[in-house]
Enzyme design. Structure first.
Site, PDB file in Angstrom:
ATOM      1  N   SER A  86       0.816  -1.224   0.000  1.00 37.30           N
ATOM      2  CA  SER A  86       0.000   0.000   0.000  1.00 37.30           C
ATOM      3  C   SER A  86       0.844   1.265   0.000  1.00 37.30           C
ATOM      4  O   SER A  86       0.371   2.325   0.411  1.00 37.30           O
ATOM      5  CB  SER A  86      -0.927   0.003   1.224  1.00 37.30           C
ATOM      6  OG  SER A  86      -0.171  -0.056   2.431  1.00 37.30           O
ATOM      7  N   ASN A 145       6.889   2.469   4.224  1.00 31.97           N
ATOM      8  CA  ASN A 145       8.016   3.396   4.145  1.00 31.97           C
ATOM      9  C   ASN A 145       7.655   4.683   3.404  1.00 31.97           C
ATOM     10  O   ASN A 145       8.171   5.754   3.725  1.00 31.97           O
ATOM     11  CB  ASN A 145       9.200   2.722   3.447  1.00 31.97           C
ATOM     12  CG  ASN A 145       9.857   1.678   4.320  1.00 31.97           C
ATOM     13  OD1 ASN A 145       9.650   1.640   5.539  1.00 31.97           O
ATOM     14  ND2 ASN A 145      10.650   0.811   3.716  1.00 31.97           N
ATOM     15  N   ALA A 157       8.383   8.764   4.466  1.00 29.14           N
ATOM     16  CA  ALA A 157       9.457   9.415   3.714  1.00 29.14           C
ATOM     17  C   ALA A 157       9.529  10.899   4.050  1.00 29.14           C
ATOM     18  O   ALA A 157       8.523  11.605   4.002  1.00 29.14           O
ATOM     19  CB  ALA A 157       9.247   9.223   2.216  1.00 29.14           C
ATOM     20  N   GLN A 158      10.719  11.373   4.380  1.00 27.96           N
ATOM     21  CA  GLN A 158      10.891  12.760   4.817  1.00 27.96           C
ATOM     22  C   GLN A 158      11.414  13.666   3.702  1.00 27.96           C
ATOM     23  O   GLN A 158      10.912  14.769   3.495  1.00 27.96           O
ATOM     24  CB  GLN A 158      11.869  12.810   6.001  1.00 27.96           C
ATOM     25  CG  GLN A 158      11.372  12.107   7.250  1.00 27.96           C
ATOM     26  CD  GLN A 158      12.431  12.073   8.337  1.00 27.96           C
ATOM     27  OE1 GLN A 158      13.572  12.493   8.156  1.00 27.96           O
ATOM     28  NE2 GLN A 158      12.058  11.541   9.495  1.00 27.96           N
ATOM     29  N   GLY A 159      12.427  13.209   3.003  1.00 29.08           N
ATOM     30  CA  GLY A 159      13.184  14.085   2.121  1.00 29.08           C
ATOM     31  C   GLY A 159      12.395  14.716   0.995  1.00 29.08           C
ATOM     32  O   GLY A 159      12.323  15.931   0.861  1.00 29.08           O
ATOM     33  N   GLY A 160      11.768  13.902   0.146  1.00 27.28           N
ATOM     34  CA  GLY A 160      11.014  14.449  -0.964  1.00 27.28           C
ATOM     35  C   GLY A 160      11.202  13.647  -2.231  1.00 27.28           C
ATOM     36  O   GLY A 160      11.580  12.479  -2.200  1.00 27.28           O
ATOM     37  N   ASP A 177       9.129  -9.582   2.687  1.00 32.01           N
ATOM     38  CA  ASP A 177       8.110 -10.551   2.290  1.00 32.01           C
ATOM     39  C   ASP A 177       8.028 -10.733   0.770  1.00 32.01           C
ATOM     40  O   ASP A 177       7.869 -11.856   0.271  1.00 32.01           O
ATOM     41  CB  ASP A 177       6.732 -10.113   2.793  1.00 32.01           C
ATOM     42  CG  ASP A 177       6.640 -10.106   4.305  1.00 32.01           C
ATOM     43  OD1 ASP A 177       7.618 -10.485   4.959  1.00 32.01           O
ATOM     44  OD2 ASP A 177       5.577  -9.720   4.827  1.00 32.01           O
ATOM     45  N   ARG A 223      25.656   8.321   0.107  1.00 30.79           N
ATOM     46  CA  ARG A 223      25.295   7.738   1.389  1.00 30.79           C
ATOM     47  C   ARG A 223      26.232   6.618   1.840  1.00 30.79           C
ATOM     48  O   ARG A 223      26.540   6.508   3.025  1.00 30.79           O
ATOM     49  CB  ARG A 223      23.852   7.215   1.328  1.00 30.79           C
ATOM     50  CG  ARG A 223      22.833   8.334   1.337  1.00 30.79           C
ATOM     51  CD  ARG A 223      21.423   7.813   1.186  1.00 30.79           C
ATOM     52  NE  ARG A 223      20.468   8.908   1.319  1.00 30.79           N
ATOM     53  CZ  ARG A 223      19.176   8.785   1.100  1.00 30.79           C
ATOM     54  NH1 ARG A 223      18.668   7.625   0.733  1.00 30.79           N
ATOM     55  NH2 ARG A 223      18.366   9.821   1.247  1.00 30.79           N
TER      56      ARG A 223
END
Length: 530
Positions: free
Chosen positions: A11, A40, A44-47, A207, A274
């Site tokens: 979803s 997730n 999500a924070q960044g954009g 999964d 990263r």
């Protein structure tokens, strides 16, 4: 028993984008392990990365993606992804999603690691995922069935046609349910739940990869797992993500004495790719030092990063003090289920999109904020493909129920926490042959092949989840052992440099065995100016 034209397992953003673009003629089921907001994408924070700025273009976005991923991509897929980015943003705007703006009313574009230009489009400061998911959830048409709190534990494969014809699921009480469909799409996210330190939602545990593998699909490049450098670290545990956008606004990583960590380590310093930043933090922490994100230079931090502010306050960390304790944790899977350009797996009728799928757009290390873009692009692209096939669908007419032998000897598996701790210790940020072999030996003690073709109908949800975790972990460990080089997010201490030979090979695993497959390098051209 219910029949559908398309079943979407998951979803998140890829799942909801697909559901929203499927034809009204389709009978659609969205079925998810937890709730539609427990994924997730929602956190999500960044954009979203897209070449929207006046001095930007898809060409530069393409270049940054290739560099960050160590030139291990499907270049053609990267090209079409970045070229479609601006149009996808414009479509969301036209559909009513409000993106953050600057003081003159233009899109506010942020900077993140390994990007050469400001191109991160965001909503609500650091709540982009929440805003986007609420928008997509609200857009779902009433005729689409959405079922929550169901663990999909088997993909049904017709014994003659070898086509995927549906799924089996368990409700919260462990009762079995069967759903038939012409098309099944796996969009269940990555594998963060395999590791004790992770930014992922607690429901995300590999999964999709385990389901596809058990059904006979090909799995590819499982060694490439990105560890985000900055998770909030408190009392020996990680407690949530501290977005890379914070470093994009000027925050710096420092040691206990306040010395900058990344100075002289990379040209981009705190905004290096990263895998490079995560490795530096790992080494410093291994030497006994804590690592902090110095946010003292960021004005109006609470206004710019309300989600992170709330997270820190909930864990007793003072924003006013100007330092946030951080540690790396599992963030994103670059490999996954092998798919073609529309998400078709090696099994007819089975598709995969989003982080579950290995599209080739992330190479060996994902460029920041390309994941939401990937979900938007491939969700819509698969919808277009399936809509074109609508006349060929059988409207769920095939209801053959494939029977499997039930496993009479249900094993005693290790606790979930033990799997997570061993994966973090032996298959985490820095890997060695010795540690991987120890982990492989431990996993093999549970004799996973013995249960490969057995029915899980009588298994508990807890045991199925452990089986899936061990199966996915084994795929990771096998691939990490085989790739004898360090490339992108795959760091081997005993093979510390990139090897040209390995840069030409994919590691493909299936029930039929493991093979090294030659990379198909397709020349692609992209215009410098959009």
């Amino acid at each position: 028993m219910k029949t559908y034209n398309c079943i979407i397992v998951g979803s998140g953003i890829a799942a909801m984008q697909l559901a929203n673009h499927l034809s009204n003629q389709f009978r659609v089921l969205v079925i998810t392990k937890s709730t539609r907001r427990a994924n997730n994408s929602y956190h999500a924070q960044g954009g979203i990365a897209a070449a929207m700025g006046n001095e930007d273009a898809p060409f530069f976005h393409y270049e940054d993606t290739i560099k960050a991923g160590c030139d291990f991509h499907n270049e053609k897929e990267v090209r079409v992804l970045v070229e479609n980015g601006p149009a996808l943003i414009e479509q969301l705007k036209n559909d009513g999603l409000s993106f953050d703006q600057d003081e003159i009313g233009q899109l506010a574009l942020g900077m993140e690691g390994a990007h050469s230009r400001k191109r991160i489009v965001h909503c609500g400061g650091d709540a982009t995922g929440k805003y986007m998911m609420e928008h997509l959830i609200a857009s779902i048409r009433p005729t689409i069935d959405v079922i929550e709190n169901r663990l999909v534990y088997e993909l049904m494969i017709h014994p003659d046609s070898k086509k995927c014809i549906g799924i089996k699921a368990k409700d919260a009480d462990g009762n079995n349910e069967v759903y038939f469909s012409d098309n099944v799409v796996l969009a269940v996210g990555g594998i963060g739940g395999l590791f004790s330190f992770t930014s992922n939602d607690s429901s995300v545990a590999g999964d999709g990869v385990a389901l596809a593998y058990r059904a006979g699909a090909e799995i590819i490049d499982m060694e490439f797992i990105q560890f985000h450098p900055t998770l909030l670290y408190i009392n020996g545990k990680t407690a949530g993500l501290i977005s890379e956008a914070v470093r994009g606004e000027g925050a710096r990583l420092v040691d206990e004495s306040g010395m900058p960590l990344m100075k002289g380590k990379h040209l981009l310093e705190d905004l290096a790719p990263r895998h490079i930043v995560a490795k530096e933090i790992f080494h410093l922490r291994a030497a006994g030092s804590e690592v902090y994100l110095d946010i003292s230079s960021i004005a109006r931090f609470e206004e710019k990063f309300p989600t992170i502010t709330t997270l820190c306050q909930a864990n007793g960390i003072s924003i006013e003090a100007g330092k946030i304790p951080v540690a790396p944790g599992c963030h994103f899977l670059m490999g996954g289920i092998a798919v073609d350009s529309v998400g078709q797996t090696s099994i007819d009728g089975l598709y995969a999109i989003g982080e579950t799928a290995a599209t080739g757009v992330h190479g060996a290390n994902r460029l920041a904020s390309n994941s939401l873009l990937e979900g938007l692009y491939y969700g819509k692209k698969l919808a277009v493909h399936l809509n074109e096939q609508i006349d060929k669908n059988e409207t769920g007419a095939t209801s053959f129920y494939p029977l499997k032998a039930s496993s009479l000897n249900i094993p005693v598996f290790p606790h979930k926490e033990e799997i997570q701790e061993k994966m973090m210790a032996y298959a985490g940020i820095i890997r060695t042959r010795l540690e991987l072999e120890l982990l492989e030996k431990w996993i093999n003690e549970y004799d996973l092949p013995a249960f490969m073709d057995d029915s899980l109908d009588e298994w508990s949800i807890e045991n199925i989840q452990k089986l899936f975790m061990l199966q996915t972990a084994k795929l990771v460990v096998n691939a990490a052992l085989l790739r004898e080089e360090s490339r992108g997010a795959h760091n081997r201490e005993d093979f510390s440099v990139e090897n040209k030979r390995w840069g030409q090979l994919h590691i493909v695993q299936s029930k039929n065995g493991t093979e090294m497959r030659e990379r198909q390098r397709e020349h692609t051209e992209i215009e410098i100016y959009a």
